[in-house]
Design a protein around this motif. Sequence first.
Motif, PDB file in Angstrom:
ATOM      1  N   GLY A 155      85.714  14.164 -10.164  1.00  0.00           N
ATOM      2  CA  GLY A 155      86.698  14.061 -11.236  1.00  0.00           C
ATOM      3  C   GLY A 155      88.117  14.247 -10.734  1.00  0.00           C
ATOM      4  N   ALA A 156      88.319  15.244  -9.883  1.00  0.00           N
ATOM      5  CA  ALA A 156      89.657  15.491  -9.333  1.00  0.00           C
ATOM      6  C   ALA A 156      90.113  14.310  -8.478  1.00  0.00           C
ATOM      7  CB  ALA A 156      89.650  16.776  -8.507  1.00  0.00           C
ATOM      8  N   GLU A 157      89.194  13.756  -7.705  1.00  0.00           N
ATOM      9  CA  GLU A 157      89.544  12.603  -6.878  1.00  0.00           C
ATOM     10  C   GLU A 157      89.922  11.405  -7.755  1.00  0.00           C
ATOM     11  OE1 GLU A 157      87.333  11.209  -3.160  1.00  0.00           O
ATOM     12  OE2 GLU A 157      86.700   9.765  -4.693  1.00  0.00           O
ATOM     13  N   GLY A 158      89.115  11.126  -8.780  1.00  0.00           N
ATOM     14  CA  GLY A 158      89.365   9.962  -9.623  1.00  0.00           C
ATOM     15  C   GLY A 158      90.614  10.064 -10.464  1.00  0.00           C
ATOM     16  N   ALA A 159      90.930  11.267 -10.919  1.00  0.00           N
ATOM     17  CA  ALA A 159      92.091  11.439 -11.786  1.00  0.00           C
ATOM     18  C   ALA A 159      93.392  11.597 -11.015  1.00  0.00           C
ATOM     19  CB  ALA A 159      91.883  12.652 -12.690  1.00  0.00           C
ATOM     20  N   LEU A 160      93.318  12.175  -9.807  1.00  0.00           N
ATOM     21  CA  LEU A 160      94.554  12.522  -9.111  1.00  0.00           C
ATOM     22  C   LEU A 160      94.582  12.158  -7.632  1.00  0.00           C
ATOM     23  CD1 LEU A 160      97.296  13.991  -9.318  1.00  0.00           C
ATOM     24  CD2 LEU A 160      96.074  16.103  -8.754  1.00  0.00           C
ATOM     25  N   TRP A 161      93.618  12.675  -6.856  1.00  0.00           N
ATOM     26  CA  TRP A 161      93.736  12.599  -5.398  1.00  0.00           C
ATOM     27  C   TRP A 161      93.726  11.179  -4.849  1.00  0.00           C
ATOM     28  CZ3 TRP A 161      96.190  16.480  -4.318  1.00  0.00           C
ATOM     29  CH2 TRP A 161      95.889  17.720  -4.838  1.00  0.00           C
ATOM     30  N   THR A 162      93.021  10.268  -5.498  1.00  0.00           N
ATOM     31  CA  THR A 162      93.063   8.869  -5.051  1.00  0.00           C
ATOM     32  C   THR A 162      94.491   8.353  -5.069  1.00  0.00           C
ATOM     33  OG1 THR A 162      90.821   8.355  -5.708  1.00  0.00           O
ATOM     34  CG2 THR A 162      92.368   6.530  -5.683  1.00  0.00           C
ATOM     35  N   PHE A 163      95.245   8.730  -6.094  1.00  0.00           N
ATOM     36  CA  PHE A 163      96.606   8.244  -6.259  1.00  0.00           C
ATOM     37  C   PHE A 163      97.604   8.998  -5.395  1.00  0.00           C
ATOM     38  CE2 PHE A 163      94.226   7.347 -10.082  1.00  0.00           C
ATOM     39  CZ  PHE A 163      94.497   5.997 -10.268  1.00  0.00           C
ATOM     40  N   VAL A 164      97.312  10.264  -5.082  1.00  0.00           N
ATOM     41  CA  VAL A 164      98.254  11.103  -4.346  1.00  0.00           C
ATOM     42  C   VAL A 164      98.064  11.004  -2.837  1.00  0.00           C
ATOM     43  CG1 VAL A 164      98.968  13.504  -3.939  1.00  0.00           C
ATOM     44  CG2 VAL A 164      98.518  12.706  -6.261  1.00  0.00           C
ATOM     45  N   ASN A 165      96.811  11.095  -2.374  1.00  0.00           N
ATOM     46  CA  ASN A 165      96.599  11.117  -0.926  1.00  0.00           C
ATOM     47  C   ASN A 165      95.585  10.088  -0.429  1.00  0.00           C
ATOM     48  OD1 ASN A 165      94.079  12.177  -1.509  1.00  0.00           O
ATOM     49  ND2 ASN A 165      94.560  14.244  -0.818  1.00  0.00           N
ATOM     50  N   GLY A 166      95.138   9.189  -1.298  1.00  0.00           N
ATOM     51  CA  GLY A 166      94.244   8.122  -0.873  1.00  0.00           C
ATOM     52  C   GLY A 166      92.788   8.517  -0.756  1.00  0.00           C
ATOM     53  N   SER A 167      92.413   9.656  -1.294  1.00  0.00           N
ATOM     54  CA  SER A 167      91.028  10.093  -1.223  1.00  0.00           C
ATOM     55  C   SER A 167      90.113   9.065  -1.884  1.00  0.00           C
ATOM     56  CB  SER A 167      90.893  11.443  -1.929  1.00  0.00           C
ATOM     57  OG  SER A 167      89.565  11.892  -1.881  1.00  0.00           O
ATOM     58  N   ALA A 168      89.035   8.705  -1.176  1.00  0.00           N
ATOM     59  CA  ALA A 168      88.119   7.680  -1.687  1.00  0.00           C
ATOM     60  C   ALA A 168      86.681   8.010  -1.302  1.00  0.00           C
ATOM     61  CB  ALA A 168      88.514   6.316  -1.144  1.00  0.00           C
ATOM     62  N   TYR A 169      86.318   9.280  -1.397  1.00  0.00           N
ATOM     63  CA  TYR A 169      84.996   9.709  -0.974  1.00  0.00           C
ATOM     64  C   TYR A 169      83.895   9.212  -1.903  1.00  0.00           C
ATOM     65  CZ  TYR A 169      81.253  12.693   0.636  1.00  0.00           C
ATOM     66  OH  TYR A 169      80.062  13.139   1.123  1.00  0.00           O
ATOM     67  N   TYR A 170      84.088   9.333  -3.198  1.00  0.00           N
ATOM     68  CA  TYR A 170      83.036   8.987  -4.151  1.00  0.00           C
ATOM     69  C   TYR A 170      83.005   7.500  -4.495  1.00  0.00           C
ATOM     70  CZ  TYR A 170      82.094  13.883  -4.635  1.00  0.00           C
ATOM     71  OH  TYR A 170      81.744  15.168  -4.359  1.00  0.00           O
ATOM     72  N   ASN A 171      84.040   6.791  -4.157  1.00  0.00           N
ATOM     73  CA  ASN A 171      84.089   5.344  -4.333  1.00  0.00           C
ATOM     74  C   ASN A 171      84.952   4.793  -3.214  1.00  0.00           C
ATOM     75  OD1 ASN A 171      84.515   2.700  -5.051  1.00  0.00           O
ATOM     76  ND2 ASN A 171      85.153   3.131  -7.131  1.00  0.00           N
ATOM     77  N   SER A 172      84.335   4.338  -2.157  1.00  0.00           N
ATOM     78  CA  SER A 172      85.078   3.929  -0.954  1.00  0.00           C
ATOM     79  C   SER A 172      86.046   2.790  -1.219  1.00  0.00           C
ATOM     80  CB  SER A 172      84.101   3.551   0.158  1.00  0.00           C
ATOM     81  OG  SER A 172      83.338   2.419  -0.235  1.00  0.00           O
ATOM     82  N   ASN A 173      85.846   2.042  -2.277  1.00  0.00           N
ATOM     83  CA  ASN A 173      86.760   0.941  -2.587  1.00  0.00           C
ATOM     84  C   ASN A 173      88.144   1.435  -3.013  1.00  0.00           C
ATOM     85  OD1 ASN A 173      84.763  -1.123  -2.222  1.00  0.00           O
ATOM     86  ND2 ASN A 173      83.863  -0.388  -4.117  1.00  0.00           N
ATOM     87  N   LEU A 174      88.244   2.692  -3.336  1.00  0.00           N
ATOM     88  CA  LEU A 174      89.523   3.229  -3.808  1.00  0.00           C
ATOM     89  C   LEU A 174      90.565   3.351  -2.707  1.00  0.00           C
ATOM     90  CD1 LEU A 174      88.319   5.916  -6.360  1.00  0.00           C
ATOM     91  CD2 LEU A 174      89.086   3.569  -6.781  1.00  0.00           C
TER      92      LEU A 174
END
Length: 178
Positions: A155-174
């Motif tokens: 949830g944290a990755e999808g709501a914030l970290w993908t946009f802030v630091n490029g985290s894409a662990y749970y969905n590599s396409n991100l």
Amino acid sequence: MTIKSAGEHVDATRLVALEAVRGWAAILVFVSHFMLAFTPITHGLLKPEAAGLIGTPFFALVNGTAAVTLFFVLSGFVLTYRALETRALEPLARSAVKRWPRLVFPILLVNLASGGVAAAGLYFNHDLSIYTGSDWLTWFFKDYSLNNDHLLHAGAEGALWTFVNGSAYYNSNLWTIW
């Protein structure tokens, strides 16, 4: 201004042909990923010694790297076209602000679903790689130590970290979002 075509209204400012090419590029990326997962020898990118499609004209039909590049170039143009045409940055800024909510909700849902699958221990990509010979499948989802915290992290990755630091662990396409 709209143009009536076959009973529908079409936005004249949309570049329909370029949008169609973006769609085909997305389909090529899907085909490439499917082949990397299930027929890596035929694909040839990761195992060029196996005489797959790489190095042949047919590789153009499954070259996901080229398709991603084309998709990004076209997206950059299509998404900035109006701002370039009018030389005004306001529509570009407004578009960016409107795009985030449209992206965050589907990303959050997919990440939460992926976190749920992870929490239930239902990722079998590493096991499947043994049968398909796909090294590509082993690149994803390696950390099982989070146990019950998967939903929180997803949830944290999808709501914030993908946009802030490029985290894409749970969905590599991100990786494409950042």
